[in-house]
Design an enzyme around this catalytic site. Structure first.
Site, short mmCIF file in Angstrom:
data_model
loop_
_atom_site.label_atom_id
_atom_site.label_comp_id
_atom_site.label_asym_id
_atom_site.label_seq_id
_atom_site.Cartn_x
_atom_site.Cartn_y
_atom_site.Cartn_z
N HIS A 65 19.98 5.72 21.12
CA HIS A 65 21.06 5.25 20.24
C HIS A 65 21.82 6.44 19.67
O HIS A 65 23.05 6.49 19.70
CB HIS A 65 20.49 4.46 19.06
CG HIS A 65 20.02 3.08 19.40
ND1 HIS A 65 20.82 2.16 20.03
CD2 HIS A 65 18.84 2.45 19.16
CE1 HIS A 65 20.13 1.02 20.16
NE2 HIS A 65 18.92 1.18 19.66
N GLY A 99 2.41 2.38 -2.52
CA GLY A 99 2.37 3.01 -3.84
C GLY A 99 3.39 2.48 -4.82
O GLY A 99 3.80 3.19 -5.72
N GLU A 121 15.20 5.27 20.14
CA GLU A 121 16.04 5.63 18.99
C GLU A 121 16.90 6.85 19.31
O GLU A 121 18.07 6.91 18.93
CB GLU A 121 15.17 5.88 17.75
CG GLU A 121 14.39 4.67 17.26
CD GLU A 121 15.26 3.44 17.00
OE1 GLU A 121 16.46 3.60 16.68
OE2 GLU A 121 14.74 2.32 17.15
N ASP A 126 19.13 -5.33 19.97
CA ASP A 126 20.31 -4.56 20.38
C ASP A 126 21.16 -5.36 21.35
O ASP A 126 22.38 -5.40 21.24
CB ASP A 126 19.87 -3.26 21.09
CG ASP A 126 19.10 -2.36 20.17
OD1 ASP A 126 19.26 -2.49 18.95
OD2 ASP A 126 18.32 -1.54 20.69
N GLY A 160 0.77 -1.23 0.00
CA GLY A 160 0.00 0.00 0.00
C GLY A 160 0.80 1.28 0.00
O GLY A 160 0.25 2.37 0.14
P1 ADP Z 1 1.44 -1.16 -3.46
O1 ADP Z 1 1.60 -1.58 -4.88
O2 ADP Z 1 2.69 -0.61 -2.86
O3 ADP Z 1 0.83 -2.18 -2.58
P2 ADP Z 1 -0.44 0.59 -4.64
O4 ADP Z 1 0.41 1.30 -5.63
O5 ADP Z 1 -1.26 -0.51 -5.17
O6 ADP Z 1 0.44 0.06 -3.43
O7 ADP Z 1 -1.34 1.65 -3.89
C1 ADP Z 1 -2.71 1.51 -3.76
C2 ADP Z 1 -3.40 2.84 -3.83
O8 ADP Z 1 -3.07 3.63 -2.70
C3 ADP Z 1 -2.98 3.67 -5.02
O9 ADP Z 1 -3.77 3.39 -6.12
C4 ADP Z 1 -3.18 5.08 -4.54
O10 ADP Z 1 -4.51 5.50 -4.67
C5 ADP Z 1 -2.88 4.98 -3.06
N1 ADP Z 1 -1.49 5.34 -2.79
C6 ADP Z 1 -0.54 4.52 -2.30
N2 ADP Z 1 0.62 5.17 -2.15
C7 ADP Z 1 0.43 6.42 -2.57
C8 ADP Z 1 1.27 7.58 -2.66
N3 ADP Z 1 2.56 7.54 -2.29
N4 ADP Z 1 0.73 8.72 -3.13
C9 ADP Z 1 -0.55 8.76 -3.51
N5 ADP Z 1 -1.39 7.71 -3.46
C10 ADP Z 1 -0.93 6.55 -2.98
ZN ZN Z 2 17.46 -0.27 19.36
#
Ligand code: ADP
Ligand code: ZN
Ligand code: MG
Length: 604
Positions: free
Chosen positions: A425, A203, A422, A498, A201
């Site tokens: 560290h 992107g 963190e 750690d 998720g």
């Molecule tokens: P992944 O492939 O990393 O699992 P996706 O590209 O399928 O994630 O993301 C799913 C949806 O979430 C996208 O279609 C978009 O609507 C939203 N999304 C995820 N990351 C971003 C981002 N960095 N900027 C804008 N929208 C994002």
């Molecule tokens: Zn640590």
């Protein structure tokens, strides 16, 4: 177009069935009258039969039409009896006759075989249709069906927010796709395969599309998980197809989503059937990647959220040797992502995306897109003219509740502990003379395992380490735990790794490097190579039990001395610890320079 095709096949089957039923009901002739063989014989003898059809088991006779009275039906049937004289008699009465397959045989076939098969076939069709429009019967053997081609994805970098580093790294690829000649003239080598790595998720898929969109090149996409359920032999041919098609359309991008489904380490797979198809496909992919060169302008991108299980063959030079991290967004990134998704939504003026970003630590892009959508739906349900802050609040709360079940979203308290840990560290790393400089501290969960991280970059390549350097390294490892203890008077499980590493250093110092004064310069341990010969037997210890005890004591001593030293640092710089941890909680990421500015701000 493929969908329409499905429809017509489906209609054809239905129409055929209906026609069959209708004709069976209305146009079937009335059933012939069944008579006994003796009756049949007597009819034959009285010359009342005009024609017969001889089956294996059944004889069908047609009565003479002039014989109006005795005629009760046009046709009669009887069971055939072993009667060698029958043919002679038929000839004697000048009856036309012909042999024929038994009709009952045909009926048997129809009822016992064809019909059940047809029913199974229909059920299967329905099941396949249910599985989704992609997996229809037309897809068998037609390997193009599952490749997804986009002439122009229409996605640009503006649609992807909060992963500027990844975007920066991909700019070179876009430039190459736009003007490959420029690179080829100079003889530069462009990476063949780029692997996008990051949690679900964030992107990755979107980013790959954006690269194609920015470069205005076709986008060939294929999902790794789709291969797993595929018919034998189809996967490899699909990969071959994909590369052949892509090369025709170059410059372009081939994108393999969920590479891990396809590229799981081969040894890791359980022994037994079911994986051959995946392996064949993987081998085909490797062969294709080796077989073509980037000169043609085809770039292969892939995405995974489990890089650690990938077959190492995939990561070799000339394959997916370039890896781009697409990490969870920080607070600023989240604000930008919210901005992207709020574009199409009517927001009330009071909406402060910055506040919403602060409320959603640990959220990825997909979660944030979901929050915006949910908020808009809530506002609509409440008949509002614009989405208001409380719609967002509720959407976020719902999202958090959902996410807590699925994966870890940190509570405020947990975040605070991690921030202090963190910072602990980092503060030690900047306070002891021989530790590597801090590059960045972050409390954004990175990848899958760590909750936060402190990234140190060595100032130079190191081949040797002195005792004081090792001790400082040890101090940095202990720094997290001691900070927790200093501030909260309690320790969490977060310091486990750690401690492991700290203990490893201390043990090596004593046993391998001869850095213990009490034991002197003696190495008590050889290379810890797992010798297969030793398997089964107990590895021979090269020192007495008494020495072992002293080693343990020495390790303990090194650690506890360092511990005291770290504790001193913490006490002395408690105010800095607080300032930095608070800032970290607020910003989630602090770069090294900023950190040093704070530490050096007032003399301590
Ligand atoms: P992944 O492939 O990393 O699992 P996706 O590209 O399928 O994630 O993301 C799913 C949806 O979430 C996208 O279609 C978009 O609507 C939203 N999304 C995820 N990351 C971003 C981002 N960095 N900027 C804008 N929208 C994002
Ligand atoms: Zn640590
Ligand atoms: Mg994806």
């Amino acid at each position: 177009m493929k969908d329409k095709l499905h429809f017509s096949v489906w209609y054809l089957v239905a129409a055929f069935l209906i026609m069959w039923a209708v004709s069976a009901l209305f146009f079937a002739p009335p059933p012939p009258k069944q008579i006994s063989y003796s009756e049949f014989k007597s009819l034959l003898k009285t010359n009342k039969i005009e024609e017969v059809v001889l089956g294996d088991k059944i004889i069908r006779g047609i009565l003479r039409s002039e014989d109006e009275k005795t005629r009760q039906g046009k046709e009669v049937t009887t069971v055939r009896v072993d009667d060698p004289k029958l043919i002679e008699e038929l000839e004697g009465h000048s009856v036309k006759f012909a042999g024929r397959f038994d009709e009952s045989w045909f009926k048997d076939f129809l009822l016992a075989w064809f019909l059940p098969m047809a029913i199974i076939f229909i059920i299967w069709m329905i099941a396949i249709k249910r599985m989704g429009p992609e997996s229809g019967i037309m897809a068998i053997g037609k390997s193009k069906a599952k490749i997804y081609i986009d002439k122009d994805t229409g996605v640009t970098f503006n649609d992807v927010a909060g992963c500027d580093e990844a975007k920066e790294e991909l700019k070179e690829i876009i430039d190459f796709l736009k003007t490959p000649q420029k690179y080829l003239d100079l003889g530069g080598k462009i990476p063949k395969g780029i692997l996008l790595v990051g949690p679900p998720g964030t992107g990755k898929t979107l980013l790959a599309k954006a690269v194609a969109g920015e470069a205005k090149t076709p986008f060939f996409a294929l999902s790794g998980s789709a291969f797993v359920e595929m018919f034998v032999g189809v996967g490899a041919s699909r990969v071959r197809d994909l590369f052949a098609q892509a090369q025709e359309k170059a410059p372009c991008i081939i994108f393999i989503d969920e590479l891990d489904a396809l590229g799981k380490a081969r040894i890791a797979a359980p022994i037994g059937g079911g994986h051959e198809e995946r392996e064949n496909t993987l081998n085909q992919l490797l062969a294709e990647m080796d077989g073509f060169d980037t000169q043609k302008g085809v770039i292969i991108m892939a995405a995974t959220n489990r890089p650690e299980i990938l077959d190492l063959a995939l990561l070799r030079p000339g394959r997916f040797d370039r890896q781009v991290l697409v990490d969870r967004p920080d607070i600023k990134g989240r604000e930008e992502i919210l901005k992207v998704h709020a574009k199409g939504v009517k927001l009330s003026e009071a909406i402060d995306l910055k506040v919403l970003a602060a409320r959603t630590p640990g959220f990825v892009g997909a979660d944030l897109a979901n929050v915006v959508n949910e908020a808009a739906l809530l506002a609509a349900r409440r008949d509002k003219k614009a989405v208001e802050m409380n719609d967002f609040e509720e959407a976020i709360n719902r999202s958090i509740a959902g996410l807590e079940k699925k994966r870890k979203v940190m509570s405020k308290k947990e975040q605070e502990i991690i921030a202090y840990h963190e910072t602990g560290h980092a503060l030690v790393a900047e306070s002891v003379p021989h530790a590597d400089k801090v590059h960045r501290i972050s409390i954004i969960p990175r990848g899958i395992a760590a909750l936060g991280y402190t990234l140190q970059l060595p100032t130079e390549d190191r081949y040797l380490m002195t005792k004081s350097e090792l001790l400082d390294k040890l101090a940095v490892f202990l720094g997290g735990r001691v900070a927790e203890e200093t501030v909260f008077n309690e320790i969490s499980t977060g310091a486990q790794n750690d401690l492991q590493r700290a203990t490893d250093i201390a043990r090596s110092m004593v046993k391998e490097y001869g850095m213990s004064e009490r034991l002197g310069p003696i190495a008590f341990e050889r290379d810890r190579r797992p010798l297969f010969l030793e398997l089964g037997g107990i590895p021979k210890s090269e020192f007495s039990e008494e020495t072992a005890k002293i080693i343990d004591e020495e390790v303990k001593k090194i650690i506890s001395e360092t511990y005291t030293r770290v504790k001193e640092i913490k006490k002395k710089k408690r105010d800095k610890l607080d300032i930095i941890a608070k800032l970290l909680l607020e910003k989630e990421v602090i770069e090294g320079d900023e950190l040093r500015k704070i530490i050096n701000s007032t003399p301590n």
